[in-house]
Design a protein around this motif. Structure first.
Motif, short mmCIF file in Angstrom:
data_model
loop_
_atom_site.label_atom_id
_atom_site.label_comp_id
_atom_site.label_asym_id
_atom_site.label_seq_id
_atom_site.Cartn_x
_atom_site.Cartn_y
_atom_site.Cartn_z
N MET A 1 7.25 -1.99 -1.20
CA MET A 1 6.64 -2.00 -3.05
C MET A 1 5.66 -2.36 -2.34
SD MET A 1 7.20 -1.57 -5.85
CE MET A 1 9.63 -1.89 -5.80
N ILE A 2 4.90 -1.54 -3.20
CA ILE A 2 2.65 -1.75 -3.28
C ILE A 2 3.11 -2.73 -4.53
CG2 ILE A 2 0.59 -0.36 -3.36
CD1 ILE A 2 1.69 1.80 -1.90
N SER A 3 2.16 -3.68 -4.77
CA SER A 3 1.95 -3.96 -5.35
C SER A 3 0.41 -4.11 -6.18
CB SER A 3 2.08 -5.75 -5.00
OG SER A 3 1.56 -6.54 -4.17
N VAL A 4 0.13 -3.87 -7.55
CA VAL A 4 -0.81 -3.21 -8.02
C VAL A 4 -1.94 -4.53 -8.70
CG1 VAL A 4 -2.18 -1.51 -8.49
CG2 VAL A 4 -0.70 -0.98 -7.08
N PHE A 5 -2.55 -4.06 -8.98
CA PHE A 5 -3.47 -4.99 -10.31
C PHE A 5 -4.26 -4.43 -10.36
CE2 PHE A 5 -6.56 -8.79 -11.71
CZ PHE A 5 -5.42 -9.39 -12.34
N LEU A 6 -4.00 -4.58 -11.88
CA LEU A 6 -5.54 -3.50 -12.75
C LEU A 6 -7.30 -4.63 -12.92
CD1 LEU A 6 -2.77 -1.25 -14.88
CD2 LEU A 6 -4.03 -0.73 -12.78
N ILE A 24 6.42 5.46 -11.11
CA ILE A 24 6.69 5.69 -9.69
C ILE A 24 7.37 4.74 -8.59
CG2 ILE A 24 4.47 6.30 -7.76
CD1 ILE A 24 4.49 8.08 -10.28
N ARG A 25 7.87 5.62 -8.04
CA ARG A 25 9.11 4.76 -6.94
C ARG A 25 7.93 4.15 -6.40
NH1 ARG A 25 14.16 7.45 -4.90
NH2 ARG A 25 14.59 7.60 -6.91
N GLY A 26 8.18 3.15 -5.38
CA GLY A 26 7.62 2.21 -4.82
C GLY A 26 6.07 1.68 -5.04
N ILE A 27 6.00 1.08 -5.67
CA ILE A 27 4.48 0.92 -6.76
C ILE A 27 5.43 0.30 -7.87
CG2 ILE A 27 2.36 1.83 -7.65
CD1 ILE A 27 2.24 4.05 -6.64
N LYS A 28 4.42 -1.10 -7.82
CA LYS A 28 4.66 -2.18 -9.17
C LYS A 28 3.45 -2.81 -9.83
CE LYS A 28 6.01 -6.51 -7.43
NZ LYS A 28 6.22 -7.64 -7.05
N VAL A 29 3.41 -2.81 -10.61
CA VAL A 29 2.11 -2.78 -11.70
C VAL A 29 2.15 -4.63 -11.33
CG1 VAL A 29 0.17 -3.92 -13.13
CG2 VAL A 29 1.26 -1.23 -12.82
N ALA A 30 1.44 -5.63 -10.64
CA ALA A 30 2.06 -7.39 -11.07
C ALA A 30 1.04 -8.09 -11.56
CB ALA A 30 1.48 -7.88 -9.24
N GLY A 31 -0.38 -7.31 -12.24
CA GLY A 31 -0.94 -8.12 -13.02
C GLY A 31 -2.04 -7.27 -13.74
N GLU A 32 -3.25 -8.06 -14.54
CA GLU A 32 -4.07 -7.24 -14.81
C GLU A 32 -5.47 -7.91 -15.41
OE1 GLU A 32 -3.09 -5.41 -19.61
OE2 GLU A 32 -1.41 -4.99 -18.01
N ALA A 33 -6.92 -7.94 -15.56
CA ALA A 33 -7.59 -8.45 -16.25
C ALA A 33 -7.92 -7.58 -16.51
CB ALA A 33 -8.27 -9.64 -14.54
N GLU A 34 -9.14 -8.42 -17.68
CA GLU A 34 -10.02 -7.46 -18.27
C GLU A 34 -11.64 -7.77 -17.65
OE1 GLU A 34 -10.20 -11.57 -19.75
OE2 GLU A 34 -9.15 -10.18 -18.90
N ARG A 116 -1.08 4.63 -2.29
CA ARG A 116 -0.58 4.37 -0.64
C ARG A 116 -1.50 4.95 0.13
NH1 ARG A 116 3.34 8.97 -4.13
NH2 ARG A 116 5.15 7.18 -4.78
N ALA A 117 -2.66 5.86 -0.10
CA ALA A 117 -3.40 6.42 1.29
C ALA A 117 -4.13 4.70 1.73
CB ALA A 117 -4.62 7.06 0.88
N VAL A 118 -5.12 4.07 0.76
CA VAL A 118 -5.75 2.92 1.52
C VAL A 118 -4.00 1.69 1.92
CG1 VAL A 118 -7.34 3.24 -0.34
CG2 VAL A 118 -6.01 1.43 -1.05
N HIS A 119 -3.22 1.44 1.37
CA HIS A 119 -2.23 0.60 1.28
C HIS A 119 -1.76 0.40 3.03
CE1 HIS A 119 1.59 -1.17 1.41
NE2 HIS A 119 1.31 -1.69 0.94
#
Length: 218
Positions: A1-6, A24-34, A116-119
């Motif tokens: 699972m790829i964790s992503v921060f926005l 999207i399977r295999g990707i989750k949004v773990a958090g975000e900031a402004e 996916r590429a950078v991961h």
């Protein structure tokens, strides 16, 4: 699972990206900031795989945030997702350690492919942006007057065009107002302009800033 921060100062943008990635399977949004400052704090305290980062935000902005995040979390992959696609910004962002660079006009499929590429350890630069970076190394004249600015001058220039004042910039960068003014006048001299309004007009003319960004920042 790829964790992503926005990281984006517009809540609507973050919500849109979150909605795309949640399906999207295999990707989750773990958090975000402004803003960059909060992104740096979050990444220092939480494990994360990929950060999707805007360039122009209140505070330190995306370029400085990349450096700070990678200083403490060198394994994190950062993708710059921004409206700014003109030189010298893409080259400076990649030099700062980013793993990817995308325009906000990118299709959702390309954003997912980039994550996916950078991961997986690759670099991902949108083809039109990659071409601009390549051409900047072989064309004798700089493509914009901003190529002559140092990284710090460029950072302060972006903060000025967002409407931030000297004291505000001083507090956010932990530099004295006198130092900020020194950088400010130095970049004015390099660009042969006389003030903040002229700087904003020049940034708009060369595609580093646009009127939609101006209206959104008000």
């Amino acid at each position: 699972m790829i964790s992503v921060f926005l990281v984006d100062d517009h809540e609507l943008v973050r919500a849109g990206i979150r909605r795309i990635l949640e399906d999207i399977r295999g990707i989750k949004v773990a958090g975000e900031a402004e803003c960059g400052e909060n992104a740096v704090k979050w990444c220092r305290s939480n494990p994360i795989d990929v950060v999707l980062m805007d360039m122009s935000m209140p505070g330190i902005g995306g370029l400085e945030a990349i450096r700070k995040i990678l200083r403490f979390s060198p394994g994190v992959k950062v993708i710059m997702l921004t409206i700014h696609t003109e030189n010298p910004l893409p080259a400076k962002v990649m030099k700062a350690g980013a793993s990817g660079y995308l325009s906000k006009g990118a299709a959702p499929k390309e954003v997912i492919s980039a994550i996916r590429a950078v991961h997986s350890g690759q670099r991902y630069i949108a083809s039109d942006i990659a071409q601009k970076i390549a051409l900047s190394h072989i064309e004798p004249p700089p493509s914009t007057p901003f190529c002559c600015l140092s990284d710090r001058e460029l950072q302060i220039m972006l903060m000025i065009t967002k409407g931030q004042k000297v004291n505000e910039i001083s507090q956010q960068l932990h530099l004295s107002p006198k130092t900020i003014n020194s950088y400010r006048y130095r970049l004015f001299n390099k660009l042969n302009i006389s003030g903040d309004v002229a700087l904003t007009h020049l940034a708009i003319k060369h595609g580093l800033f646009n009127t939609s960004t101006l209206s959104n920042s008000e």
